[in-house]
Scaffold this active site. Structure first.
Site, short mmCIF file in Angstrom:
data_model
loop_
_atom_site.label_atom_id
_atom_site.label_comp_id
_atom_site.label_asym_id
_atom_site.label_seq_id
_atom_site.Cartn_x
_atom_site.Cartn_y
_atom_site.Cartn_z
N ARG A 8 105.76 -17.23 41.54
CA ARG A 8 104.91 -16.44 42.27
C ARG A 8 105.16 -15.18 41.68
NH1 ARG A 8 105.08 -16.85 48.32
NH2 ARG A 8 106.02 -18.73 49.02
N TYR A 23 112.98 -27.59 42.40
CA TYR A 23 111.55 -28.39 41.36
C TYR A 23 111.26 -27.26 39.83
CZ TYR A 23 108.63 -24.80 44.12
OH TYR A 23 108.05 -23.87 45.26
C1 LIG Z 1 110.27 -19.63 52.12
C2 LIG Z 1 108.91 -19.76 51.75
C3 LIG Z 1 108.99 -20.83 51.00
C4 LIG Z 1 107.12 -21.35 50.65
N1 LIG Z 1 106.28 -22.04 50.80
C5 LIG Z 1 105.54 -22.88 50.11
C6 LIG Z 1 104.75 -23.32 49.84
O1 LIG Z 1 105.11 -24.58 49.15
N2 LIG Z 1 103.12 -23.96 49.69
C7 LIG Z 1 102.41 -22.94 49.75
O2 LIG Z 1 101.65 -23.17 50.22
N3 LIG Z 1 103.38 -22.08 50.98
C8 LIG Z 1 104.47 -21.66 51.03
N4 LIG Z 1 105.07 -21.08 51.92
C9 LIG Z 1 104.07 -19.91 52.50
C10 LIG Z 1 103.00 -18.99 51.48
O3 LIG Z 1 104.46 -17.86 51.37
C11 LIG Z 1 102.67 -18.76 52.71
O4 LIG Z 1 101.89 -18.67 53.94
C12 LIG Z 1 101.31 -17.14 51.97
O5 LIG Z 1 101.98 -16.56 51.51
C13 LIG Z 1 100.28 -16.47 53.27
O6 LIG Z 1 99.53 -16.17 52.28
P1 LIG Z 1 98.23 -14.53 53.06
O7 LIG Z 1 98.16 -14.45 51.49
O8 LIG Z 1 98.22 -14.89 53.93
O9 LIG Z 1 100.60 -13.13 53.02
P2 LIG Z 1 101.12 -12.54 52.06
O10 LIG Z 1 100.55 -13.48 50.44
O11 LIG Z 1 101.82 -12.40 52.76
O12 LIG Z 1 100.57 -11.75 51.41
C14 LIG Z 1 100.16 -10.41 52.51
C15 LIG Z 1 99.90 -8.90 51.83
O13 LIG Z 1 99.41 -7.90 52.35
C16 LIG Z 1 100.16 -7.01 51.34
N5 LIG Z 1 100.24 -5.80 53.08
C17 LIG Z 1 101.06 -6.13 54.45
N6 LIG Z 1 101.42 -4.97 55.13
C18 LIG Z 1 100.63 -4.70 54.77
C19 LIG Z 1 99.47 -2.66 54.78
N7 LIG Z 1 99.83 -3.04 56.38
N8 LIG Z 1 98.82 -2.62 54.21
C20 LIG Z 1 98.91 -2.93 53.21
N9 LIG Z 1 98.93 -3.99 52.30
C21 LIG Z 1 99.43 -5.10 53.14
C22 LIG Z 1 101.52 -7.30 51.17
O14 LIG Z 1 102.63 -6.82 51.17
C23 LIG Z 1 101.11 -8.69 50.57
O15 LIG Z 1 100.98 -8.34 49.01
C24 LIG Z 1 106.18 -20.35 52.04
C25 LIG Z 1 107.12 -19.44 52.26
C26 LIG Z 1 108.18 -19.11 52.00
C27 LIG Z 1 108.96 -18.25 53.49
#
Ligand SMILES: Cc1cc2nc3c(=O)[nH]c(=O)nc-3n(C[C@H](O)[C@H](O)[C@H](O)COP(=O)(O)OP(=O)(O)OC[C@H]3O[C@@H](n4cnc5c(N)ncnc54)[C@H](O)[C@@H]3O)c2cc1C
Length: 379
Positions: A108, A213
């Site tokens: 990641r 993996y």
């Molecule tokens: C154990 C686990 C394994 C996973 N494996 C996979 C996988 O293999 N493949 C896959 O596709 N998905 C996987 N997922 C799911 C995936 O990680 C998430 O769905 C994905 O990261 C969501 O992306 P996002 O951009 O919505 O949010 P996030 O990646 O969570 O990014 C959110 C960002 O917002 C920031 N943020 C939060 N609050 C604030 C605030 N108030 N002000 C400013 N910034 C803020 C955070 O710091 C972060 O950088 C997995 C999840 C888990 C828990």
């Protein structure tokens, strides 16, 4: 929509950076606000299937993605006790052509380093934790914990499962504990003592599973995520440290091939798993300037490895809608109408934990291209 619009993206995660990258390319004035002081290399991997990697290709990131991660050659489902192969998919040149992109595993932290190149230098404001939104008729004011404020015409909440933007839109509501937690461990492949493992295996038990993996094309780093039932979870921490012995004990009755992999674990942590009940309200309604994407509006348990891919798909579709429609409300309505049915299917399959357990039609998922798929008319 006029490209002079100022767009604030809250959250520099997968979805936020992809959305910002596409919107910048369409000429919008985009700023990304991220609460973290910098990107860090947290101990976890992620799988990105072809429906997501083809989006990163459009952002010019495919080569860097593959160089930092691994283009997987196969995925195998195996039974926890007999080791029997329940399902297998080979990722070769033909499948890559059919799916329209590769199947990639990556650390990641390395993924974030790659994604940072989706946006122009200076786009991301780190150390900006959003604490409040003030939506007015002519703009939205964003207020940050560091005492600064900013103004935008449109705010995209890409701030993950504990989204502050979501709280502002729908009211504060804690995510739902799924009754499970994930061991997450990364270790050098030479600790396998010569054991060659497939690029990705999912070991299926009755109430738990484990997925080792490779994380790099050199196959020198392994990630093993093991999900186990946990009746309750106290505390707000994202993870707690645990031990290899605990990890091994949780999978002690599994096949010897998995035991050999878990013997190689060094340090490991345990992460509670959360999701939210389905909620199809992703924007503030009539004339709203605020919209959500990714985990901010539809977090799913990670059993299909699809949450990140959904955030990336959201980013591509939302950017196209904002570029295509002259009116913000129409853009948000088309975005939701396009995304909600597909995300609903992924949520259902993730909750069932049925993806690729046995013979599975994967084409509807992997062949989908959010950069060219038809946009639904605004509802
Ligand atoms: C154990 C686990 C394994 C996973 N494996 C996979 C996988 O293999 N493949 C896959 O596709 N998905 C996987 N997922 C799911 C995936 O990680 C998430 O769905 C994905 O990261 C969501 O992306 P996002 O951009 O919505 O949010 P996030 O990646 O969570 O990014 C959110 C960002 O917002 C920031 N943020 C939060 N609050 C604030 C605030 N108030 N002000 C400013 N910034 C803020 C955070 O710091 C972060 O950088 C997995 C999840 C888990 C828990």
């Amino acid at each position: 929509m006029s490209a002079r619009q100022r767009i604030a993206v809250v959250g520099a995660g997968l979805g936020g950076l992809c959305a910002a990258g596409f919107l910048q390319r369409s000429g919008f004035a985009v700023k990304v606000f991220e609460q973290a002081p910098a990107f860090s290399r947290i101990g976890a991997g992620i799988i990105l299937s072809a429906n997501a990697t083809k989006v990163l290709r459009r952002l010019g990131l495919e080569d860097a993605l593959i160089a930092a991660g691994i283009k997987s050659q196969q995925y195998i489902s195996r039974a926890w006790d007999s080791g029997e192969t329940m399902y297998e998919i080979v990722f070769d040149a033909a499948s890559e052509r059919r799916h329209g992109g590769p199947y990639v595993h990556i650390h990641r932290g390395d993924l974030h380093t790659v994604l940072a190149h989706a946006v122009a230098p200076g786009t991301i404001a780190f150390d900006h934790q959003l604490v409040e939104l003030d939506e007015r008729a002519d703009a939205v004011r964003l207020i940050f914990a560091n005492g600064t404020a900013a103004e935008a015409d449109i705010v995209i909440g890409a701030d993950g499962i504990r989204s502050k933007v979501r709280d502002c839109l729908l009211g504060a509501e804690a995510p739902r504990f799924c009754g499970a937690a994930a061991y997450r461990a990364i270790f050098p492949a030479d600790r396998l003592n010569g054991l060659r493992i497939p690029d990705c295996t999912k070991w299926w038990g009755t109430d738990r599973h484990c997925l080792p993996y490779y994380l790099t094309g050199r196959r020198d780093e392994v990630y093993a995520i093991g999900v186990v039932p946990v009746s309750h979870w106290d505390g707000d921490e994202a993870s707690v440290p645990t031990t290899r012995e605990q990890y091994l004990a949780s999978f002690a009755h599994f096949h010897a091939d998995l035991q050999r992999v878990l013997q190689a674990v060094q340090s490991v942590s345990l992460w509670p798993i959360y999701d939210r009940e389905r909620n199809d309200c992703w924007s503030g309604g009539h004339d709203s300037r605020i919209v959500l994407l990714g985990d901010a509006c539809h977090p799913v348990p990670p059993y299909m490895a699809a949450g990140g891919a959904m955030a990336v798909e959201d980013a591509a579709i939302l950017s196209r809608c904002l570029t295509t429609f002259g009116d913000r409300e129409e853009a948000f309505a088309s975005y939701m109408a396009t995304r909600i049915p597909r995300v609903g299917d992924v949520q259902r399959i993730s909750l069932e934990n049925s993806w690729m357990r046995g013979p599975t039609d994967t084409d509807w998922f992997y062949c989908y291209d959010p950069c060219t798929a038809p946009l639904a008319p605004p509802l």
